[in-house]
Scaffold this active site. Structure first.
Site, PDB file in Angstrom:
ATOM      1  N   SER A 105       0.830  -1.153   0.057  1.00 15.49           N
ATOM      2  CA  SER A 105       0.033   0.128   0.030  1.00 15.49           C
ATOM      3  C   SER A 105       0.961   1.064   0.012  1.00 15.49           C
ATOM      4  O   SER A 105       1.867   1.281   0.444  1.00 15.49           O
ATOM      5  CB  SER A 105      -0.975  -0.043   1.242  1.00 15.49           C
ATOM      6  OG  SER A 105      -1.669  -1.141   1.367  1.00 15.49           O
TER       7      SER A 105
HETATM    8  N1  SAH Z   1      -0.898  -4.429   4.102  1.00 19.31           N
HETATM    9  C1  SAH Z   1      -0.490  -4.744   2.565  1.00 19.31           C
HETATM   10  C2  SAH Z   1      -1.216  -4.736   1.466  1.00 19.31           C
HETATM   11  C3  SAH Z   1      -1.219  -5.562   0.492  1.00 19.31           C
HETATM   12  S1  SAH Z   1      -2.407  -5.601  -0.666  1.00 19.31           S
HETATM   13  C4  SAH Z   1       1.134  -4.192   2.444  1.00 19.31           C
HETATM   14  O1  SAH Z   1       0.983  -2.827   3.040  1.00 19.31           O
HETATM   15  O2  SAH Z   1       2.006  -4.600   1.837  1.00 19.31           O
HETATM   16  C5  SAH Z   1      -3.738  -6.573  -0.027  1.00 19.31           C
HETATM   17  C6  SAH Z   1      -3.364  -7.885   0.453  1.00 19.31           C
HETATM   18  O3  SAH Z   1      -4.684  -8.468   0.613  1.00 19.31           O
HETATM   19  C7  SAH Z   1      -2.613  -8.903  -0.833  1.00 19.31           C
HETATM   20  O4  SAH Z   1      -1.644  -9.292  -0.128  1.00 19.31           O
HETATM   21  C8  SAH Z   1      -3.938  -9.844  -1.175  1.00 19.31           C
HETATM   22  O5  SAH Z   1      -3.359 -11.018  -1.303  1.00 19.31           O
HETATM   23  C9  SAH Z   1      -4.727  -9.923   0.344  1.00 19.31           C
HETATM   24  N2  SAH Z   1      -5.961 -10.270   0.136  1.00 19.31           N
HETATM   25  C10 SAH Z   1      -7.022 -10.257  -0.667  1.00 19.31           C
HETATM   26  N3  SAH Z   1      -8.084 -10.744  -0.539  1.00 19.31           N
HETATM   27  C11 SAH Z   1      -7.967 -11.413   0.647  1.00 19.31           C
HETATM   28  C12 SAH Z   1      -8.820 -12.089   1.570  1.00 19.31           C
HETATM   29  N4  SAH Z   1      -9.923 -12.579   1.128  1.00 19.31           N
HETATM   30  N5  SAH Z   1      -8.153 -12.614   2.540  1.00 19.31           N
HETATM   31  C13 SAH Z   1      -6.864 -12.327   3.062  1.00 19.31           C
HETATM   32  N6  SAH Z   1      -6.301 -11.464   2.161  1.00 19.31           N
HETATM   33  C14 SAH Z   1      -6.693 -10.821   1.081  1.00 19.31           C
END
Ligand code: SAH
Length: 213
Positions: A64
């Site tokens: 993010s």
């Molecule tokens: N907090 C992270 C954001 C990553 S983007 C950072 O700062 O790096 C969002 C993440 O949510 C991705 O890794 C994706 O695989 C995960 N995601 C998407 N749908 C999901 C679900 N149903 N359950 C758990 N994780 C999920």
């Protein structure tokens, strides 16, 4: 894994940028200044790590944007000792920010590659959550409910009921809701049945997915 005074200088500049954009919580700004974001992203993007931008990580996901991480953290007003559920571990950067603020964090990721990678990497930096969970964030994490705060870091097409029900009374759920773009939405649990809802502006996240690929 290297962190240099150049990186530290860039982080200080990033914290100043975030301050201008409305991040006023000193604890959050301090965490941004401390955590080596360049180590959370692919080395080919590392030179840009301290720009206020999202970047690709593994499994077609993104780390993010720093403003988004800071905004979500500030909005949840994290206190030391808070029990937090994070949906979407991804790179682990948001997880590190929460741990830096003294929270006990349970974090869920549905992509196995990221789950594996981040659960090995984050402890090496000294950031140890209560638990890395490989699973589906739509279900929350009933075993350890209720939580003080629940933070969703992927764009949800709707608000999953289990997440609301796993909040303490007085607890907060912060979730970006929408398909193409998302509205950052804060729910505060007033009583066991009543929730207060606040809409906090448009953001753009990768989707919260419902089925395994
Ligand atoms: N907090 C992270 C954001 C990553 S983007 C950072 O700062 O790096 C969002 C993440 O949510 C991705 O890794 C994706 O695989 C995960 N995601 C998407 N749908 C999901 C679900 N149903 N359950 C758990 N994780 C999920």
């Amino acid at each position: 894994m290297k962190d240099t005074s150049k990186h530290q200088g860039l982080r200080k500049q990033l914290a100043d940028v975030l301050k201008k954009k409305g991040i006023i919580d000193d604890h959050v700004l301090k965490a941004i200044k401390l955590i080596p974001r360049h180590l959370f992203i692919d080395s080919s993007f590392a030179d840009h790590a301290y720009q206020d931008k999202a970047f690709p990580i593994a499994a077609e996901q993104t780390i993010s944007q720093p403003f988004t991480v800071a905004f979500q953290t500030q909005t949840l007003s994290i206190n030391s000792g808070d029990k937090i559920l994070e949906i979407g571990t991804g790179s682990g950067y948001q997880t590190a920010v929460l741990i830096e603020l003294g929270a006990s964090v349970y974090t869920i990721e549905r992509q196995h590659e990221l789950f594996k990678k981040t659960s090995l990497f984050l402890p090496k930096l000294g950031y140890v959550p209560k638990k890395f969970i490989f699973g589906d964030g739509y279900k929350g994490f009933k075993e350890k409910a209720p939580f003080d705060k629940i933070l969703v870091t992927a764009g949800a097409p709707f608000v999953p009921k289990p997440l609301l029900s796993q909040l303490k009374v007085g607890g907060k759920l912060l979730i970006p809701v929408g398909d193409e773009k998302q509205v950052m939405t804060l729910f505060i649990r007033k009583t066991s049945k009543e929730f207060e809802k606040h809409e906090l502006g448009d953001f753009s996240f990768v989707p919260m997915l419902q089925k395994k690929n």
